[in-house]
Design a protein around this motif. Sequence first.
Motif, mmCIF file in Angstrom:
data_model
loop_
_atom_site.group_PDB
_atom_site.id
_atom_site.type_symbol
_atom_site.label_atom_id
_atom_site.label_comp_id
_atom_site.label_asym_id
_atom_site.label_seq_id
_atom_site.Cartn_x
_atom_site.Cartn_y
_atom_site.Cartn_z
ATOM 1 N N THR A 96 23.864 102.193 7.056
ATOM 2 C CA THR A 96 24.265 101.195 8.044
ATOM 3 C C THR A 96 24.995 100.076 7.328
ATOM 4 O O THR A 96 24.517 99.560 6.318
ATOM 5 N N VAL A 97 26.159 99.707 7.868
ATOM 6 C CA VAL A 97 26.976 98.632 7.303
ATOM 7 C C VAL A 97 27.168 97.568 8.372
ATOM 8 O O VAL A 97 27.479 97.892 9.526
ATOM 9 N N VAL A 98 26.981 96.302 7.992
ATOM 10 C CA VAL A 98 27.249 95.184 8.899
ATOM 11 C C VAL A 98 28.394 94.388 8.289
ATOM 12 O O VAL A 98 28.301 93.917 7.161
ATOM 13 N N GLU A 99 29.476 94.281 9.058
ATOM 14 C CA GLU A 99 30.648 93.539 8.592
ATOM 15 C C GLU A 99 31.182 92.714 9.750
ATOM 16 O O GLU A 99 31.418 93.241 10.836
ATOM 17 N N ALA A 100 31.330 91.416 9.512
ATOM 18 C CA ALA A 100 31.814 90.488 10.539
ATOM 19 C C ALA A 100 30.983 90.595 11.816
ATOM 20 O O ALA A 100 31.500 90.574 12.928
ATOM 21 N N GLY A 101 29.665 90.758 11.632
ATOM 22 C CA GLY A 101 28.767 90.817 12.775
ATOM 23 C C GLY A 101 28.736 92.146 13.500
ATOM 24 O O GLY A 101 27.977 92.317 14.450
ATOM 25 N N GLN A 102 29.536 93.101 13.064
ATOM 26 C CA GLN A 102 29.588 94.416 13.695
ATOM 27 C C GLN A 102 28.834 95.430 12.844
ATOM 28 O O GLN A 102 29.068 95.533 11.648
ATOM 29 N N GLU A 103 27.943 96.173 13.481
ATOM 30 C CA GLU A 103 27.164 97.197 12.784
ATOM 31 C C GLU A 103 27.812 98.563 12.986
ATOM 32 O O GLU A 103 28.196 98.919 14.088
ATOM 33 N N SER A 104 27.945 99.309 11.879
ATOM 34 C CA SER A 104 28.453 100.678 11.966
ATOM 35 C C SER A 104 27.526 101.592 11.176
ATOM 36 O O SER A 104 26.951 101.191 10.160
ATOM 37 N N ASN A 105 27.342 102.791 11.686
ATOM 38 C CA ASN A 105 26.479 103.781 11.046
ATOM 39 C C ASN A 105 27.330 104.909 10.500
ATOM 40 O O ASN A 105 28.300 105.337 11.139
ATOM 41 N N HIS A 106 26.958 105.380 9.318
ATOM 42 C CA HIS A 106 27.736 106.413 8.637
ATOM 43 C C HIS A 106 26.818 107.497 8.100
ATOM 44 O O HIS A 106 25.675 107.221 7.732
#
Length: 108
Positions: free
Chosen positions: A28-38
Amino acid sequence: MRTDALWGGTLNEIAVDLEKHDAKLTVTVVEAGQESNHELWCRRFTDLRLFNGLPARWDYAELTEVHVRFDSASSTWLLEAILWSDEAGLAVRCAELIMDGEPILASA
Protein backbone atom coordinates in the motif's frame (compact mmCIF):
# COMPACT_ATOMS: atom_id res chain seq x y z
CA MET A 1 5.39 -0.84 -15.25
CA ARG A 2 8.08 0.32 -12.84
CA THR A 3 8.67 -0.57 -9.21
CA ASP A 4 9.65 3.01 -8.28
CA ALA A 5 6.01 3.56 -7.32
CA LEU A 6 6.50 1.18 -4.37
CA TRP A 7 9.18 3.28 -2.61
CA GLY A 8 7.94 4.42 0.79
CA GLY A 9 5.00 2.03 0.67
CA THR A 10 3.91 -0.41 3.35
CA LEU A 11 4.59 -4.09 2.71
CA ASN A 12 1.36 -5.64 4.00
CA GLU A 13 1.92 -9.27 3.09
CA ILE A 14 4.23 -11.75 1.44
CA ALA A 15 2.37 -14.82 0.19
CA VAL A 16 4.47 -17.75 -0.95
CA ASP A 17 3.30 -20.67 -3.09
CA LEU A 18 6.01 -23.28 -2.61
CA GLU A 19 4.61 -25.66 -5.23
CA LYS A 20 4.74 -23.06 -8.01
CA HIS A 21 7.73 -21.16 -6.56
CA ASP A 22 5.75 -17.92 -6.72
CA ALA A 23 5.79 -15.06 -4.20
CA LYS A 24 3.31 -12.19 -4.09
CA LEU A 25 4.09 -8.93 -2.31
CA THR A 26 1.09 -6.80 -1.40
CA VAL A 27 1.97 -3.12 -0.95
CA THR A 28 0.00 0.00 0.00
CA VAL A 29 1.33 3.41 -1.02
CA VAL A 30 -0.03 6.76 0.19
CA GLU A 31 0.95 9.75 -1.93
CA ALA A 32 -0.62 13.21 -1.74
CA GLY A 33 -3.37 11.78 0.45
CA GLN A 34 -4.30 9.13 -2.11
CA GLU A 35 -3.96 5.45 -1.22
CA SER A 36 -3.09 2.90 -3.90
CA ASN A 37 -2.68 -0.86 -3.56
CA HIS A 38 -0.22 -2.88 -5.59
CA GLU A 39 0.64 -6.53 -6.16
CA LEU A 40 4.12 -7.56 -7.20
CA TRP A 41 4.44 -11.19 -8.29
CA CYS A 42 7.81 -12.92 -8.37
CA ARG A 43 7.14 -15.95 -10.57
CA ARG A 44 9.21 -19.14 -10.43
CA PHE A 45 11.67 -17.89 -7.83
CA THR A 46 14.93 -19.75 -7.30
CA ASP A 47 16.00 -17.75 -4.27
CA LEU A 48 13.91 -15.96 -1.63
CA ARG A 49 15.68 -14.33 1.29
CA LEU A 50 14.37 -12.26 4.21
CA PHE A 51 16.71 -10.77 6.77
CA ASN A 52 16.34 -8.52 9.79
CA GLY A 53 19.15 -7.17 11.92
CA LEU A 54 16.97 -4.59 13.68
CA PRO A 55 16.22 -5.52 17.30
CA ALA A 56 13.01 -3.52 17.78
CA ARG A 57 9.54 -4.75 16.86
CA TRP A 58 7.98 -2.95 13.89
CA ASP A 59 4.49 -1.45 13.74
CA TYR A 60 4.62 -1.89 9.96
CA ALA A 61 7.15 -2.75 7.25
CA GLU A 62 8.19 0.21 5.12
CA LEU A 63 9.65 -0.42 1.67
CA THR A 64 12.33 2.24 2.01
CA GLU A 65 13.94 1.30 -1.33
CA VAL A 66 13.10 -1.17 -4.11
CA HIS A 67 15.65 -2.11 -6.76
CA VAL A 68 15.07 -4.41 -9.72
CA ARG A 69 17.51 -5.57 -12.35
CA PHE A 70 17.55 -8.21 -15.05
CA ASP A 71 20.54 -10.55 -15.10
CA SER A 72 20.95 -11.47 -18.76
CA ALA A 73 23.57 -14.13 -17.97
CA SER A 74 21.05 -16.20 -15.99
CA SER A 75 17.89 -14.78 -17.61
CA THR A 76 16.49 -13.99 -14.17
CA TRP A 77 15.28 -10.95 -12.29
CA LEU A 78 16.71 -9.79 -8.99
CA LEU A 79 14.42 -7.82 -6.70
CA GLU A 80 16.06 -6.25 -3.67
CA ALA A 81 14.13 -4.22 -1.11
CA ILE A 82 15.29 -2.37 1.98
CA LEU A 83 12.90 -2.42 4.93
CA TRP A 84 13.66 0.59 7.14
CA SER A 85 17.47 0.28 6.87
CA ASP A 86 20.25 -1.69 5.20
CA GLU A 87 20.02 -4.10 8.13
CA ALA A 88 16.61 -5.43 7.06
CA GLY A 89 15.20 -6.40 3.70
CA LEU A 90 14.31 -9.02 1.20
CA ALA A 91 15.82 -10.36 -1.99
CA VAL A 92 14.16 -12.52 -4.62
CA ARG A 93 15.65 -14.04 -7.78
CA CYS A 94 12.93 -15.15 -10.18
CA ALA A 95 12.08 -15.85 -13.81
CA GLU A 96 9.39 -13.18 -14.13
CA LEU A 97 8.19 -10.04 -12.32
CA ILE A 98 4.61 -8.85 -12.71
CA MET A 99 3.35 -5.65 -11.10
CA ASP A 100 -0.36 -4.93 -11.03
CA GLY A 101 -0.94 -7.42 -13.84
CA GLU A 102 1.74 -6.01 -16.16
CA PRO A 103 5.08 -7.73 -16.76
CA ILE A 104 8.19 -5.74 -15.94
CA LEU A 105 10.31 -5.72 -19.08
CA ALA A 106 14.07 -6.06 -19.21
CA SER A 107 14.35 -2.74 -21.05
CA ALA A 108 12.37 -0.87 -18.36
